[in-house]
Design a protein around this motif. Structure first.
Motif, PDB file in Angstrom:
ATOM      1  N   LEU A   8       0.826  -1.202   0.000  1.00 36.27           N
ATOM      2  CA  LEU A   8       0.000   0.000   0.000  1.00 36.27           C
ATOM      3  C   LEU A   8       0.861   1.253   0.000  1.00 36.27           C
ATOM      4  O   LEU A   8       0.586   2.202  -0.736  1.00 36.27           O
ATOM      5  N   ARG A   9       1.918   1.261   0.799  1.00 35.15           N
ATOM      6  CA  ARG A   9       2.817   2.423   0.823  1.00 35.15           C
ATOM      7  C   ARG A   9       3.450   2.656  -0.550  1.00 35.15           C
ATOM      8  O   ARG A   9       3.581   3.780  -0.997  1.00 35.15           O
ATOM      9  N   ARG A  10       3.871   1.573  -1.193  1.00 34.47           N
ATOM     10  CA  ARG A  10       4.536   1.699  -2.474  1.00 34.47           C
ATOM     11  C   ARG A  10       3.577   2.131  -3.580  1.00 34.47           C
ATOM     12  O   ARG A  10       3.967   2.802  -4.519  1.00 34.47           O
ATOM     13  N   ASN A  11       2.321   1.766  -3.459  1.00 34.95           N
ATOM     14  CA  ASN A  11       1.355   2.029  -4.525  1.00 34.95           C
ATOM     15  C   ASN A  11       0.323   3.079  -4.152  1.00 34.95           C
ATOM     16  O   ASN A  11      -0.703   3.186  -4.795  1.00 34.95           O
ATOM     17  N   ARG A  12       0.592   3.881  -3.141  1.00 31.60           N
ATOM     18  CA  ARG A  12      -0.412   4.850  -2.690  1.00 31.60           C
ATOM     19  C   ARG A  12      -0.705   5.903  -3.751  1.00 31.60           C
ATOM     20  O   ARG A  12      -1.823   6.359  -3.861  1.00 31.60           O
ATOM     21  N   ARG A  13       0.279   6.270  -4.542  1.00 32.30           N
ATOM     22  CA  ARG A  13       0.013   7.252  -5.597  1.00 32.30           C
ATOM     23  C   ARG A  13      -0.900   6.676  -6.670  1.00 32.30           C
ATOM     24  O   ARG A  13      -1.755   7.367  -7.200  1.00 32.30           O
ATOM     25  N   ALA A  14      -0.702   5.411  -6.983  1.00 33.20           N
ATOM     26  CA  ALA A  14      -1.575   4.772  -7.975  1.00 33.20           C
ATOM     27  C   ALA A  14      -3.006   4.676  -7.454  1.00 33.20           C
ATOM     28  O   ALA A  14      -3.961   4.936  -8.190  1.00 33.20           O
ATOM     29  N   LEU A  15      -3.160   4.331  -6.177  1.00 31.24           N
ATOM     30  CA  LEU A  15      -4.495   4.267  -5.599  1.00 31.24           C
ATOM     31  C   LEU A  15      -5.133   5.646  -5.532  1.00 31.24           C
ATOM     32  O   LEU A  15      -6.318   5.814  -5.818  1.00 31.24           O
ATOM     33  N   ALA A  16      -4.345   6.660  -5.180  1.00 33.57           N
ATOM     34  CA  ALA A  16      -4.878   8.023  -5.130  1.00 33.57           C
ATOM     35  C   ALA A  16      -5.273   8.491  -6.527  1.00 33.57           C
ATOM     36  O   ALA A  16      -6.343   9.097  -6.711  1.00 33.57           O
ATOM     37  N   GLY A  17      -4.447   8.215  -7.513  1.00 31.93           N
ATOM     38  CA  GLY A  17      -4.773   8.596  -8.885  1.00 31.93           C
ATOM     39  C   GLY A  17      -6.023   7.899  -9.394  1.00 31.93           C
ATOM     40  O   GLY A  17      -6.860   8.511 -10.059  1.00 31.93           O
TER      41      GLY A  17
END
Length: 115
Positions: free
Chosen positions: A40-49
């Motif tokens: 989740l930390r590594r992919n938080r920008r993808a989830l936010a986008g």
């Protein structure tokens, strides 16, 4: 899914779909990346986008209507190509041809909607 979220107000349904998708994504990434929190930390920008994309899509449907908004969905590959080019990846000739076809289709469909 539609039955479970179909009776909710639109923004609540969107939030529910995002929560389901984020949970499914974490479960899917769990074996490949170890603990889900690290993924989740590594992919938080993808989830936010992705969350912002869904929210803006809903706003577009409300403001412009579903017909006009669905035409713009065909510009997603164009945006992906522009982002890739921004990161230094040069597009191939078939990709440029596909972008031309997509843009031409959007222009053609938009003209037909105005008549």
């Amino acid at each position: 899914m539609r039955i479970a979220l179909g009776t909710l107000p639109p923004w609540t349904a969107v939030a529910g779909r995002i929560a389901i998708a984020a949970s499914a994504t974490l479960v899917w990434m769990w074996p490949a990346d170890g603990p889900g929190l690290r993924a989740l930390r590594r992919n938080r920008r993808a989830l936010a986008g992705s969350t912002l994309a869904v929210a803006f899509w809903q706003i577009g449907i409300r403001v412009r209507g579903p017909g006009a908004t669905s035409v713009l969905f065909n510009l997603v590959p164009v945006a992906a190509l522009l982002i890739a080019a921004g990161f230094g990846r040069m597009p191939a000739v078939p990709q440029l041809l596909a972008v031309a076809i997509a843009v031409g289709g959007v222009i053609w469909a938009s003209r037909g909607a105005r008549r």
